[in-house]
Design a protein around this motif. Structure first.
Motif, PDB file in Angstrom:
ATOM      1  N   ILE A 142       0.856  -1.192   0.000  1.00  0.00           N
ATOM      2  CA  ILE A 142       0.000   0.000   0.000  1.00  0.00           C
ATOM      3  C   ILE A 142       0.889   1.238   0.000  1.00  0.00           C
ATOM      4  N   GLY A 143       0.600   2.144  -0.920  1.00  0.00           N
ATOM      5  CA  GLY A 143       1.455   3.312  -1.111  1.00  0.00           C
ATOM      6  C   GLY A 143       2.557   2.981  -2.086  1.00  0.00           C
ATOM      7  N   ALA A 144       2.168   2.333  -3.210  1.00  0.00           N
ATOM      8  CA  ALA A 144       3.159   1.784  -4.138  1.00  0.00           C
ATOM      9  C   ALA A 144       3.237   2.536  -5.461  1.00  0.00           C
ATOM     10  N   SER A 145       2.706   3.734  -5.521  1.00  0.00           N
ATOM     11  CA  SER A 145       2.651   4.431  -6.811  1.00  0.00           C
ATOM     12  C   SER A 145       3.932   5.165  -7.166  1.00  0.00           C
ATOM     13  N   SER A 146       4.790   5.408  -6.172  1.00  0.00           N
ATOM     14  CA  SER A 146       6.038   6.136  -6.451  1.00  0.00           C
ATOM     15  C   SER A 146       7.034   5.909  -5.318  1.00  0.00           C
ATOM     16  N   GLY A 147       8.259   6.346  -5.542  1.00  0.00           N
ATOM     17  CA  GLY A 147       9.271   6.358  -4.494  1.00  0.00           C
ATOM     18  C   GLY A 147       9.552   5.011  -3.867  1.00  0.00           C
ATOM     19  N   ILE A 148       9.667   5.000  -2.543  1.00  0.00           N
ATOM     20  CA  ILE A 148      10.047   3.799  -1.810  1.00  0.00           C
ATOM     21  C   ILE A 148       9.036   2.681  -2.007  1.00  0.00           C
ATOM     22  N   ALA A 189       3.617   1.253 -12.808  1.00  0.00           N
ATOM     23  CA  ALA A 189       4.440   0.381 -11.966  1.00  0.00           C
ATOM     24  C   ALA A 189       4.122  -1.089 -12.233  1.00  0.00           C
ATOM     25  N   ALA A 190       2.857  -1.403 -12.432  1.00  0.00           N
ATOM     26  CA  ALA A 190       2.453  -2.787 -12.689  1.00  0.00           C
ATOM     27  C   ALA A 190       3.074  -3.318 -13.976  1.00  0.00           C
ATOM     28  N   GLU A 191       3.190  -2.472 -14.978  1.00  0.00           N
ATOM     29  CA  GLU A 191       3.798  -2.887 -16.243  1.00  0.00           C
ATOM     30  C   GLU A 191       5.266  -3.251 -16.042  1.00  0.00           C
ATOM     31  N   ARG A 192       5.970  -2.459 -15.263  1.00  0.00           N
ATOM     32  CA  ARG A 192       7.374  -2.771 -15.009  1.00  0.00           C
ATOM     33  C   ARG A 192       7.499  -4.044 -14.179  1.00  0.00           C
ATOM     34  N   MET A 193       6.604  -4.225 -13.222  1.00  0.00           N
ATOM     35  CA  MET A 193       6.637  -5.427 -12.403  1.00  0.00           C
ATOM     36  C   MET A 193       6.424  -6.668 -13.263  1.00  0.00           C
TER      37      MET A 193
END
Length: 295
Positions: free
Chosen positions: A35-41, A70-74
């Protein structure tokens, strides 16, 4: 502050080779929610779990557009993983409850919950300065947000048969300070409250196998830090953004062996081998927790 920063003699500002998530294998199947995964850490925590071959990864935040990127990179890092995205505002009871229900309905289990959502706000060094809404926002996100996530996710974590039962909150050593150029009133006190909630999780669920840990990610130049850090402190933001994720994966992969860390505040910059070597001292003296000094 100096003592806790240097709790281990060896410190790391980037991922040490022994903590490389690509070399760390999680149990299979393995379900994690960040949770809180859209940017940064938080974004890089999600990448770490993808690199460690987690089979199911759910990422959440208020920014759905950034989550999709982010999901695409994952997916590139781990083509075999099932990756889901979901909106979540940790200040909203209804939003967090909906995310927990989505997790249960989609995966039926949860091995690890990583809470990265945080709010610092403009630096306010005196209680009679700044705006009360800055402090309120810090408590809503950092403290109440942690409570809401624990409240709604603990039943699923504890009911997941054979799960690693890991609850990691990205905290901050700021919760340990009272003075200085970064003693931002609302942020520091709300982060202290967050760490205390992790201690409560240990007291309430530790005997049933939960590993709740608060982790200081290091001094990282994230968008939040860049917008709220005093100019004189900026040169110290030298730790790499993916360090915290590597340590989260390490904790998750060894959750059962690291039960003695439950309820404690650690730093991603510490050397984990040296931390383990201090196990008996940490347990015997009940270190890395808040306490009132009486003598």
């Amino acid at each position: 502050m100096v003592v806790i920063n240097n709790f281990t003699k060896t410190l790391h500002s980037k991922v040490p080779s022994q903590l490389n998530p690509k070399l760390t294998r999680l149990p299979s199947p393995y379900t994690v929610c960040v949770i809180g995964a859209s940017s940064g850490i938080g974004e890089h925590i999600a990448y770490s779990y993808a690199s460690a071959s987690a089979t199911n990864i759910l990422i959440a935040s208020r920014d759905m557009e950034s989550l999709a990127i982010a999901a695409e990179r994952m997916k590139q890092l781990n083509p075999q993983a099932r990756i889901e995205v979901h909106a979540c505002d940790v200040t909203s009871s209804e939003s967090v409850a909906a995310l927990a229900q989505f997790t249960k309905d989609t995966f039926g289990r949860l091995d690890a919950l990583i809470l990265n959502s945080g709010y610092a706000g403009p630096v306010t060094l005196r209680i009679d300065k700044g705006e009360p809404e800055w402090v309120q926002r810090a408590f809503n996100v950092n403290a109440m947000g942690t409570y809401l996530v624990a409240h709604y996710f603990m039943p699923l974590i504890m009911a997941s048969e054979g799960g690693t039962k890991t609850f990691i909150a990205v905290g901050s050593f700021a919760g340990c300070i009272r003075r200085g150029p970064i003693a931002n009133t609302g942020y520091t006190v709300s982060k202290m409250a967050q760490t205390r909630l992790i201690e409560y999780l240990s007291e309430q669920f530790g005997e049933d196998g939960l590993l709740p840990v608060a982790i200081h990610p290091g001094a990282v130049l994230t968008p939040m830090a860049e917008g709220n850090t005093p100019e004189e402190f900026m040169p110290y933001l030298t730790d790499e953004v993916d360090l915290c994720g590597a340590v989260c994966v390490w904790l998750s992969s060894r959750a059962r062996d690291l039960q003695w860390l439950a309820g404690r505040l650690i730093s991603a910059t510490w050397d984990m081998d040296e931390l383990i070597s201090k196990r008996h001292e940490i347990v015997d003296k009940d270190l890395l927790k808040f306490a009132m000094l009486t003598g």
